[in-house]
Design a protein around this motif. Structure first.
Motif, PDB file in Angstrom:
ATOM      1  N   ILE A 100      47.055  50.330  38.118  1.00  0.00           N
ATOM      2  CA  ILE A 100      46.061  49.504  38.820  1.00  0.00           C
ATOM      3  C   ILE A 100      44.771  50.295  38.994  1.00  0.00           C
ATOM      4  O   ILE A 100      43.666  49.768  38.778  1.00  0.00           O
ATOM      5  N   LEU A 101      44.869  51.560  39.362  1.00  0.00           N
ATOM      6  CA  LEU A 101      43.671  52.382  39.559  1.00  0.00           C
ATOM      7  C   LEU A 101      42.870  52.535  38.262  1.00  0.00           C
ATOM      8  O   LEU A 101      41.636  52.609  38.296  1.00  0.00           O
ATOM      9  N   GLN A 102      43.549  52.540  37.130  1.00  0.00           N
ATOM     10  CA  GLN A 102      42.834  52.576  35.847  1.00  0.00           C
ATOM     11  C   GLN A 102      42.046  51.295  35.630  1.00  0.00           C
ATOM     12  O   GLN A 102      40.899  51.324  35.177  1.00  0.00           O
ATOM     13  N   LYS A 103      42.662  50.168  35.971  1.00  0.00           N
ATOM     14  CA  LYS A 103      41.954  48.883  35.867  1.00  0.00           C
ATOM     15  C   LYS A 103      40.769  48.846  36.823  1.00  0.00           C
ATOM     16  O   LYS A 103      39.700  48.338  36.483  1.00  0.00           O
ATOM     17  N   VAL A 104      40.982  49.372  38.031  1.00  0.00           N
ATOM     18  CA  VAL A 104      39.918  49.417  39.048  1.00  0.00           C
ATOM     19  C   VAL A 104      38.709  50.184  38.514  1.00  0.00           C
ATOM     20  O   VAL A 104      37.564  49.741  38.656  1.00  0.00           O
TER      21      VAL A 104
END
Length: 86
Positions: free
Chosen positions: A42-46
């Protein structure tokens, strides 16, 4: 466990992405119940969403506060997905 990117600015754009932390509502719900690998993904997408938003200046589009109904609907989506993967 990665720290939540929440910045206490819970406002959703038309795509149901928070303009504060750049998580989709389904990524916000149950953050603390996810695995480390799920949260890192998720943090990569963020990071990508934030870069894109800064590039095209999407922060000026209309937003709404997260409603209880939206929260419950997102939670139901997550529960349904988890049920399908078991």
């Amino acid at each position: 466990m990665p720290e939540s990117p929440c910045v206490a600015c819970c406002r959703l754009n038309s795509e149901k992405i928070c303009i504060g932390c750049f998580r989709h509502i389904t990524e916000i719900v149950d953050w603390n119940k996810r695995s480390e690998s799920e949260n890192y993904a998720i943090l990569q997408k963020v990071a990508k969403r934030k870069l894109f938003a800064d590039t095209i200046n999407t922060r000026t589009e209309p937003t709404t506060a997260i409603t209880q109904a939206e929260w419950q609907a997102a939670k139901a989506v997550i529960q349904q997905k988890r049920g399908q993967t078991k």
